[in-house]
Motif scaffolding. Structure first.
Motif, PDB file in Angstrom:
ATOM      1  N   THR A  23      85.000-115.427 -86.753  1.00 56.96           N
ATOM      2  CA  THR A  23      84.243-115.709 -87.984  1.00 56.96           C
ATOM      3  C   THR A  23      83.193-114.635 -88.241  1.00 56.96           C
ATOM      4  O   THR A  23      82.134-114.901 -88.800  1.00 56.96           O
ATOM      5  CB  THR A  23      83.539-117.082 -87.890  1.00 56.96           C
ATOM      6  OG1 THR A  23      82.734-117.078 -86.689  1.00 56.96           O
ATOM      7  CG2 THR A  23      84.527-118.217 -87.847  1.00 56.96           C
ATOM      8  N   GLN A  24      83.492-113.418 -87.801  1.00 54.92           N
ATOM      9  CA  GLN A  24      82.520-112.335 -87.993  1.00 54.92           C
ATOM     10  C   GLN A  24      82.259-112.107 -89.483  1.00 54.92           C
ATOM     11  O   GLN A  24      83.194-112.036 -90.281  1.00 54.92           O
ATOM     12  CB  GLN A  24      83.077-111.059 -87.370  1.00 54.92           C
ATOM     13  CG  GLN A  24      82.057-109.936 -87.282  1.00 54.92           C
ATOM     14  CD  GLN A  24      82.665-108.692 -86.663  1.00 54.92           C
ATOM     15  OE1 GLN A  24      83.723-108.230 -87.090  1.00 54.92           O
ATOM     16  NE2 GLN A  24      82.016-108.165 -85.641  1.00 54.92           N
ATOM     17  N   SER A  25      80.994-111.997 -89.851  1.00 61.62           N
ATOM     18  CA  SER A  25      80.649-111.672 -91.235  1.00 61.62           C
ATOM     19  C   SER A  25      80.534-110.147 -91.376  1.00 61.62           C
ATOM     20  O   SER A  25      80.534-109.430 -90.383  1.00 61.62           O
ATOM     21  CB  SER A  25      79.364-112.381 -91.656  1.00 61.62           C
ATOM     22  OG  SER A  25      78.358-112.232 -90.672  1.00 61.62           O
ATOM     23  N   ASP A  26      80.452-109.674 -92.628  1.00 61.20           N
ATOM     24  CA  ASP A  26      80.551-108.230 -92.900  1.00 61.20           C
ATOM     25  C   ASP A  26      79.493-107.837 -93.924  1.00 61.20           C
ATOM     26  O   ASP A  26      79.543-108.260 -95.080  1.00 61.20           O
ATOM     27  CB  ASP A  26      81.961-107.934 -93.433  1.00 61.20           C
ATOM     28  CG  ASP A  26      82.123-106.484 -93.870  1.00 61.20           C
ATOM     29  OD1 ASP A  26      81.177-105.675 -93.671  1.00 61.20           O
ATOM     30  OD2 ASP A  26      83.196-106.167 -94.419  1.00 61.20           O
ATOM     31  N   SER A  29      80.631-106.147 -97.282  1.00 61.62           N
ATOM     32  CA  SER A  29      81.545-106.847 -98.182  1.00 61.62           C
ATOM     33  C   SER A  29      80.863-107.164 -99.510  1.00 61.62           C
ATOM     34  O   SER A  29      79.641-107.330 -99.578  1.00 61.62           O
ATOM     35  CB  SER A  29      81.997-108.146 -97.517  1.00 61.62           C
ATOM     36  OG  SER A  29      82.596-108.995 -98.458  1.00 61.62           O
ATOM     37  N   SER A  34      81.334-113.297 -97.034  1.00 58.76           N
ATOM     38  CA  SER A  34      81.647-111.876 -96.861  1.00 58.76           C
ATOM     39  C   SER A  34      83.009-111.669 -96.226  1.00 58.76           C
ATOM     40  O   SER A  34      83.616-110.613 -96.409  1.00 58.76           O
ATOM     41  CB  SER A  34      80.567-111.205 -96.007  1.00 58.76           C
ATOM     42  OG  SER A  34      80.541-111.753 -94.707  1.00 58.76           O
ATOM     43  N   THR A  35      83.487-112.658 -95.465  1.00 59.35           N
ATOM     44  CA  THR A  35      84.835-112.577 -94.886  1.00 59.35           C
ATOM     45  C   THR A  35      85.545-113.908 -95.078  1.00 59.35           C
ATOM     46  O   THR A  35      84.950-114.970 -94.882  1.00 59.35           O
ATOM     47  CB  THR A  35      84.783-112.264 -93.370  1.00 59.35           C
ATOM     48  OG1 THR A  35      83.920-113.213 -92.737  1.00 59.35           O
ATOM     49  CG2 THR A  35      84.261-110.859 -93.110  1.00 59.35           C
ATOM     50  N   LYS A  37      87.846-115.166 -93.326  1.00 62.11           N
ATOM     51  CA  LYS A  37      88.182-115.881 -92.087  1.00 62.11           C
ATOM     52  C   LYS A  37      87.155-116.947 -91.715  1.00 62.11           C
ATOM     53  O   LYS A  37      87.476-117.878 -90.980  1.00 62.11           O
ATOM     54  CB  LYS A  37      88.399-114.884 -90.940  1.00 62.11           C
ATOM     55  CG  LYS A  37      87.246-113.955 -90.664  1.00 62.11           C
ATOM     56  CD  LYS A  37      87.703-112.776 -89.780  1.00 62.11           C
ATOM     57  CE  LYS A  37      86.551-111.794 -89.566  1.00 62.11           C
ATOM     58  NZ  LYS A  37      86.984-110.600 -88.819  1.00 62.11           N
ATOM     59  N   GLN A  38      85.945-116.839 -92.239  1.00 54.96           N
ATOM     60  CA  GLN A  38      84.956-117.894 -91.981  1.00 54.96           C
ATOM     61  C   GLN A  38      85.417-119.228 -92.568  1.00 54.96           C
ATOM     62  O   GLN A  38      85.113-120.298 -92.043  1.00 54.96           O
ATOM     63  CB  GLN A  38      83.595-117.540 -92.594  1.00 54.96           C
ATOM     64  CG  GLN A  38      82.944-116.311 -91.974  1.00 54.96           C
ATOM     65  CD  GLN A  38      81.636-115.974 -92.671  1.00 54.96           C
ATOM     66  OE1 GLN A  38      80.681-116.736 -92.599  1.00 54.96           O
ATOM     67  NE2 GLN A  38      81.594-114.852 -93.363  1.00 54.96           N
ATOM     68  N   ASP A  88      79.185-118.101 -88.965  1.00 54.69           N
ATOM     69  CA  ASP A  88      79.558-116.695 -88.793  1.00 54.69           C
ATOM     70  C   ASP A  88      78.933-116.114 -87.528  1.00 54.69           C
ATOM     71  O   ASP A  88      77.938-116.619 -87.011  1.00 54.69           O
ATOM     72  CB  ASP A  88      79.138-115.863 -90.011  1.00 54.69           C
ATOM     73  CG  ASP A  88      77.631-115.795 -90.204  1.00 54.69           C
ATOM     74  OD1 ASP A  88      76.979-116.855 -90.138  1.00 54.69           O
ATOM     75  OD2 ASP A  88      77.108-114.681 -90.407  1.00 54.69           O
ATOM     76  N   PRO A  91      78.043-108.977 -87.030  1.00 53.52           N
ATOM     77  CA  PRO A  91      78.875-107.773 -87.077  1.00 53.52           C
ATOM     78  C   PRO A  91      78.539-106.777 -85.965  1.00 53.52           C
ATOM     79  O   PRO A  91      79.270-105.808 -85.776  1.00 53.52           O
ATOM     80  CB  PRO A  91      78.538-107.159 -88.444  1.00 53.52           C
ATOM     81  CG  PRO A  91      77.782-108.191 -89.192  1.00 53.52           C
ATOM     82  CD  PRO A  91      77.160-109.106 -88.188  1.00 53.52           C
ATOM     83  N   ASP A 182      77.778-116.574 -93.399  1.00 52.74           N
ATOM     84  CA  ASP A 182      77.043-115.332 -93.741  1.00 52.74           C
ATOM     85  C   ASP A 182      75.569-115.285 -93.375  1.00 52.74           C
ATOM     86  O   ASP A 182      74.815-114.504 -93.958  1.00 52.74           O
ATOM     87  CB  ASP A 182      77.195-115.043 -95.251  1.00 52.74           C
ATOM     88  CG  ASP A 182      78.504-114.335 -95.542  1.00 52.74           C
ATOM     89  OD1 ASP A 182      79.223-113.986 -94.583  1.00 52.74           O
ATOM     90  OD2 ASP A 182      78.819-114.137 -96.734  1.00 52.74           O
TER      91      ASP A 182
END
Ligand code: ZN
Length: 418
Positions: A23-26, A29, A34-35, A37-38, A88, A91, A182
């Motif tokens: 669940t890494q945020s970016d 983005s 932001s991602t 997958k979250q 999340d 990063p 996020d």
């Protein structure tokens, strides 16, 4: 053996499952969250909340998951209290293929993470481990972060909600549960609908040490100092070129070295922190984080930087400088001081759980700082997470159980005191 026989709860198995979701945020983005997958874990949480009886569990179009543990109290005036955690992960470290490892009955030895022999968790470097002798320590396997920040909080909130659903004899008001995306990229509250959440106050469950209750964060601004020079062909530049990179370097070299920086301050001291430089001959900007516990001191620090910037360009004829300040977040104590019972009830729950109370000012921000200013007073309580954003992240099974107990007790204290 359960470390906490008074509560039979499910935070451990939930936690071990949630950390396997990437669940890494970016921060680069442009989407929200932001991602994508979250959303996979957020949707999974809706199913799990419904499965334990929180029938209104729902995820909105931005990703926020809200749900209610219905009130059991006979009193009509018990405030609605919320618990919030973010799904999340940072990063700053890899969050894919997390393999949690439980080190049972830890006795103080170095913990070498199995997938990377150079990743070693040592008591010497982690004084907070001292209290954990005999406990079960969870780490990642060496290649990734663990994600205890903040999946421990997520697991603890779900486990506490489940426990309350299974024990209707415990009197409490309506409890709202909120899971957000996020947080690590500063967007955790961007579309948080305080009205729809509908709580009088809330607690983020995202703190570190057992017994922690945090009601103070930094106040924070960012500041961009932009120098403009003049570019020409370098072969024919004599007497014409004004290189803004040199001016910016001159400026940065004029900053105090022994004070006012993250690397020279701690406790209640603020700082100014140059952290990004965008450089070209014509134009160079230096971005700063400005931090202090007293909001008024931000302005003092910004004025100080502006003064140095102006002194610098004065030494470079033909150059100019502009300074721009953007507000980031504010010390939530400014809001929480108006609602003393919010922090006091958390303190009482910590005491009733047999824990020593720890209160510290957070040298950073939390989603609670923004939420507090959005109308939802939200201090932070411990989740047991340590070594945030690192491959050496760790948490203990026993601390997680205590966090669940504190959440349940906060619900009870609010009911009793209503
Ligand atoms: Zn966190």
């Amino acid at each position: 053996m359960s470390p906490n026989p008074s509560l039979k709860t499910t935070e451990l198995e939930r936690f071990l499952r949630y950390v396997t979701y990437d669940t890494q945020s970016d921060e680069n983005s442009t989407t929200y969250p932001s991602t994508a997958k979250q959303i996979v874990l957020l949707d999974r949480l809706v199913e799990e909340l419904q499965a334990i009886g929180l029938k209104d569990a729902v995820r909105d179009e931005h990703g926020y998951v809200f749900a209610t543990v219905p009130a059991t109290t006979k009193k009509a005036n018990v405030p609605v209290v919320g618990f919030i955690a973010h799904v999340d992960t940072s990063p700053e470290a890899d969050g894919a293929n997390v393999k949690p490892v439980i080190h049972r009955d830890w006795q103080g030895e170095d913990i070498v993470l199995p997938d990377d022999p150079t990743a070693v968790l040592r008591l010497r470097d982690n004084p907070m481990l001292l209290r954990q002798k005999g406990n079960d320590i969870i780490t990642a396997s060496g290649k990734t972060l663990l994600g205890a920040d903040n999946k421990a909080g997520v697991a603890e909130v779900v486990a506490a909600a489940e426990y309350l659903m299974q024990h209707p004899e415990i009197a409490h008001g309506a409890i709202r549960v909120g899971f957000t995306p996020d947080e690590e990229v500063g967007g955790g509250t961007k579309y948080f609908d305080v009205k729809k959440f509908g709580a009088f106050c809330a607690y983020t469950v995202d703190g570190e040490e057992l017994g922690e209750v945090e009601m103070e964060t930094f106040s924070a601004d960012s500041m961009t100092v932009t120098f403009e020079g003049f570019n020409t062909h370098p072969g024919f530049a004599k007497g014409k070129m004004i290189n803004s990179i040199r001016i910016a370097a001159d400026f940065v070299s004029r900053l105090p070295r022994e004070r006012l920086s993250p690397e020279t301050t701690d406790k209640r001291e603020g700082f100014v922190h140059p952290y990004v430089v965008d450089a070209a001959v014509e134009k160079t900007s230096v971005k700063f984080l400005i931090r202090d516990f007293a909001t008024a001191e931000l302005k003092t620090k910004e004025d100080f930087l502006e003064k140095i910037a102006k002194e610098t360009v004065a030494a470079w004829p033909g150059a100019s400088v502009t300074c721009k300040v953007d507000e980031s977040y504010r010390n939530m104590k400014e809001v929480l001081d108006n609602y003393p019972q919010v922090v006091e009830n958390a303190r009482e729950a910590v005491r009733r759980s047999g824990l020593q109370l720890h209160e510290a000012a957070i040298r950073g921000g939390t989603d609670g700082s923004r939420l507090s200013f959005m109308g939802l007073p939200t201090p932070n309580i411990f989740a047991g997470e340590h070594n945030f954003h690192s491959r050496l992240e760790w948490i203990s099974v026993q601390d997680m159980a205590k966090a669940v107990e504190v959440i349940v007790k906060i619900a009870q204290v609010w009911e009793e005191r209503a």
